[in-house]
Motif scaffolding. Structure first.
Motif, mmCIF file in Angstrom:
data_model
loop_
_atom_site.group_PDB
_atom_site.id
_atom_site.type_symbol
_atom_site.label_atom_id
_atom_site.label_comp_id
_atom_site.label_asym_id
_atom_site.label_seq_id
_atom_site.Cartn_x
_atom_site.Cartn_y
_atom_site.Cartn_z
ATOM 1 N N ARG A 132 0.818 -1.219 0.000
ATOM 2 C CA ARG A 132 0.000 0.000 0.000
ATOM 3 C C ARG A 132 0.849 1.265 0.000
ATOM 4 O O ARG A 132 0.310 2.361 -0.151
ATOM 5 C CB ARG A 132 -0.932 0.000 1.219
ATOM 6 C CG ARG A 132 -0.225 0.210 2.538
ATOM 7 C CD ARG A 132 -1.122 -0.014 3.733
ATOM 8 N NE ARG A 132 -1.459 -1.431 3.881
ATOM 9 C CZ ARG A 132 -2.161 -1.927 4.881
ATOM 10 N NH1 ARG A 132 -2.643 -1.125 5.810
ATOM 11 N NH2 ARG A 132 -2.402 -3.226 4.956
ATOM 12 N N ARG A 133 2.166 1.118 0.240
ATOM 13 C CA ARG A 133 3.055 2.291 0.310
ATOM 14 C C ARG A 133 3.909 2.460 -0.944
ATOM 15 O O ARG A 133 4.839 3.271 -0.951
ATOM 16 C CB ARG A 133 3.974 2.170 1.521
ATOM 17 C CG ARG A 133 3.270 2.257 2.863
ATOM 18 C CD ARG A 133 4.239 2.733 3.942
ATOM 19 N NE ARG A 133 5.261 1.729 4.220
ATOM 20 C CZ ARG A 133 6.565 1.975 4.376
ATOM 21 N NH1 ARG A 133 7.019 3.213 4.270
ATOM 22 N NH2 ARG A 133 7.411 1.003 4.644
ATOM 23 N N THR A 156 3.412 3.820 -3.918
ATOM 24 C CA THR A 156 3.473 5.149 -4.561
ATOM 25 C C THR A 156 4.185 6.162 -3.672
ATOM 26 O O THR A 156 5.027 6.913 -4.188
ATOM 27 C CB THR A 156 2.095 5.648 -5.048
ATOM 28 O OG1 THR A 156 1.187 5.748 -3.966
ATOM 29 C CG2 THR A 156 1.502 4.724 -6.104
ATOM 30 N N PRO A 157 3.927 6.215 -2.354
ATOM 31 C CA PRO A 157 4.746 7.137 -1.539
ATOM 32 C C PRO A 157 6.241 6.814 -1.580
ATOM 33 O O PRO A 157 7.068 7.730 -1.674
ATOM 34 C CB PRO A 157 4.196 6.955 -0.116
ATOM 35 C CG PRO A 157 2.896 6.272 -0.233
ATOM 36 C CD PRO A 157 2.807 5.642 -1.578
ATOM 37 N N LEU A 169 5.847 8.593 -10.972
ATOM 38 C CA LEU A 169 4.903 7.472 -11.047
ATOM 39 C C LEU A 169 4.226 7.413 -12.408
ATOM 40 O O LEU A 169 3.813 8.442 -12.948
ATOM 41 C CB LEU A 169 3.810 7.638 -9.986
ATOM 42 C CG LEU A 169 4.257 7.559 -8.536
ATOM 43 C CD1 LEU A 169 3.125 8.016 -7.632
ATOM 44 C CD2 LEU A 169 4.680 6.140 -8.196
ATOM 45 N N HIS A 187 -3.284 3.861 3.873
ATOM 46 C CA HIS A 187 -1.990 4.376 4.326
ATOM 47 C C HIS A 187 -2.081 5.888 4.377
ATOM 48 O O HIS A 187 -2.568 6.481 3.427
ATOM 49 C CB HIS A 187 -0.872 3.942 3.376
ATOM 50 C CG HIS A 187 0.431 4.610 3.690
ATOM 51 N ND1 HIS A 187 1.212 4.221 4.753
ATOM 52 C CD2 HIS A 187 1.055 5.674 3.105
ATOM 53 C CE1 HIS A 187 2.272 5.004 4.810
ATOM 54 N NE2 HIS A 187 2.207 5.881 3.817
ATOM 55 N N ASP A 208 -4.868 6.267 -5.079
ATOM 56 C CA ASP A 208 -3.725 6.971 -4.474
ATOM 57 C C ASP A 208 -3.578 8.310 -5.178
ATOM 58 O O ASP A 208 -4.531 8.782 -5.812
ATOM 59 C CB ASP A 208 -2.459 6.103 -4.557
ATOM 60 C CG ASP A 208 -2.096 5.743 -5.994
ATOM 61 O OD1 ASP A 208 -2.620 6.388 -6.930
ATOM 62 O OD2 ASP A 208 -1.288 4.810 -6.182
ATOM 63 N N ARG A 209 -2.419 8.941 -5.110
ATOM 64 C CA ARG A 209 -2.260 10.284 -5.685
ATOM 65 C C ARG A 209 -2.467 10.293 -7.200
ATOM 66 O O ARG A 209 -2.691 11.361 -7.780
ATOM 67 C CB ARG A 209 -0.887 10.840 -5.331
ATOM 68 C CG ARG A 209 0.257 10.249 -6.125
ATOM 69 C CD ARG A 209 1.582 10.885 -5.736
ATOM 70 N NE ARG A 209 1.979 10.447 -4.415
ATOM 71 C CZ ARG A 209 2.877 11.086 -3.660
ATOM 72 N NH1 ARG A 209 3.452 12.184 -4.091
ATOM 73 N NH2 ARG A 209 3.217 10.612 -2.490
ATOM 74 N N GLU A 245 0.573 11.337 0.066
ATOM 75 C CA GLU A 245 0.982 9.931 0.161
ATOM 76 C C GLU A 245 -0.142 8.985 0.554
ATOM 77 O O GLU A 245 0.077 7.768 0.637
ATOM 78 C CB GLU A 245 2.165 9.776 1.125
ATOM 79 C CG GLU A 245 1.885 10.231 2.552
ATOM 80 C CD GLU A 245 2.313 11.669 2.810
ATOM 81 O OE1 GLU A 245 2.113 12.523 1.926
ATOM 82 O OE2 GLU A 245 2.837 11.931 3.912
ATOM 83 N N THR A 291 -3.132 6.383 0.556
ATOM 84 C CA THR A 291 -3.642 5.349 -0.351
ATOM 85 C C THR A 291 -4.798 4.627 0.328
ATOM 86 O O THR A 291 -4.875 4.560 1.563
ATOM 87 C CB THR A 291 -2.562 4.318 -0.748
ATOM 88 O OG1 THR A 291 -2.257 3.481 0.379
ATOM 89 C CG2 THR A 291 -1.283 4.989 -1.233
#
Lengths: 267, 267
Positions: free
Chosen positions: A176-177, A179-180, A189, B148, B200-201, B252, B254
């Motif tokens: 789940r992390r 993209t960060p 991205l 997240h 997400d973003r 950040e 998600t």
């Protein structure tokens, strides 16, 4: 390096089986052009390498890992399978021996979840990627996993693996992390999507593969740590493993898990 | 009937917004032919009815619910939107007034999770379905949900909703049980697949919709029960709601959730 699943023969077998069972789910859409220089970072025993080579027969792969033992197994696999265009090598992800911009593309599968400092590793990978090149990252998320019937003991056994991995300072919920993490490491991205598996009585072979050949042996690979650190009482753990296995043995059992697959590039 | 989300104006608004946000995820592939007699069981305020009518303009819908208040709202919607081919009616899912084999198809969305006896309801629906007809069932699975950054308080607030629903004797994790439930009720399974949302973003509008317009108001709809039963301490709950909302306010953040969509038929 502390690695929650260890380096046993049975674990090697699990990794090969897992790669085959999940090939369509995880490798779909991942193809590299002829003559592209591709770095597979954290190749381990070469379980994903086989599938990379099969799907991108013209690319030139450099496959690296920190574990000499895993690399020796990967070498044997290469000889048996007759891979071409693959060079295995020992490298430390925190300081690679390659020059800046060496690779056209990078592939990372089930690696960041086992690192102390995943962002630093991604930054080092970015260094050896050429501008305009892509990185493909696939990671699981153990917090995404659920099944039916769910018993307190099966949940406890599964959480035992999660806790064991967390105690090593690693993140079993890293999917789940993605993209960060990629953003923080300086990549741009492109996409990030779940790559999920759901299996029930309509897909008995997939359910058997996921439960009996992936999840149960995955928990068992950390059994010593789960029991010796008393993360789960032994009798709870044993009933939990039996309950998890039962998901595949009864008609009504269902199972869900999702990995995440992200593609980013270097500007 | 005890219904965890209640019948407020704000909840009606949430249900309409939710249906729009999730239309592609949930309604994709659901179309009924012209003149097909379709029963929508548990239509509530008509949030899904609008989309059924839009996607199957030639079908003839009978949309039923137990709540007079929800049906009155659905009637107003029908007048405003100018639906054709829709009849709303009050019915009890445990003993429908329709003759055996009345309907060609049945559609059920977010209903079984709120019933005391979902199998009995499915059996009664089977009675009024003609042989060879299909039932389409869409249900969520709150145990599938993660985000997240995940804080202990945001998890506690979310678990508060889950516990409130369980205390009513209902199953907020029913999605994973769709194939066992349909089988036990005597249907023949055709398909059952996750219908997932990950944002997400890269998908800020979807993330905003899911977090701010679905999940946060969904928890808040059960706020009175969560707090008065002291399922979650008030200060934990309040920080949890703030932390959940924050998932959509920071780059950040998600979010993942999956529903399940099953299609079965009557032999």
């Amino acid at each position: 390096m502390a690695y929650v699943h260890g380096y046993s023969e049975r674990e090697t077998q699990r990794l090969y089986e897992q790669a085959d069972i999940l090939e369509d789910i995880l490798h779909s859409g991942t193809e590299f052009p002829a003559n592209a220089r591709v770095l597979e970072a954290g190749c381990g025993v070469g379980a994903q390498t086989r599938l990379l080579v099969k799907r991108s027969p013209g690319a030139v792969f450099t496959c690296i890992d920190l574990s000499e033992k895993s690399l020796a197994t990967a070498h044997r696999l290469k000889e048996q399978a007759g891979f071409r265009n693959v060079t295995f090598g020992r490298e430390d992800l925190t300081r690679l021996s390659f020059a800046d911009g060496t690779f056209d593309h990078i592939f990372v599968c089930f690696v960041l979840e086992h690192l102390d400092a995943p962002i630093a590793a991604l930054q080092e990978l970015k260094r050896v990627l050429k501008t305009g090149g892509t990185i493909t990252v696939i990671e699981g998320d153990h917090g995404s996993c659920f099944w039916h019937p769910e018993t307190p003991e099966s949940v406890a056994a599964w959480k035992g693996l999660i806790t064991a991995q967390q105690h090593l300072g690693h993140d079993p919920d890293i999917g789940r992390r993605l993209t960060p993490l990629l953003t923080e490491a300086g990549f741009r991205l492109r996409t990030c999507e779940p790559a999920w598996l759901y299996a029930d009585r309509l897909k008995p072979a997939l359910r058997d593969g996921m439960v009996d050949h992936i999840i149960v042996p995955m928990v068992q690979s950390a059994e010593r740590q789960i029991l010796s650190d008393n993360l789960v009482p032994k009798e709870v753990y044993e009933k939990g493993i039996a309950d998890l296995s039962r998901v595949d043995r009864i008609e009504e059992g269902t199972f869900f898990y999702t990995w995440f697959k992200a593609v980013a590039d270097k500007r």
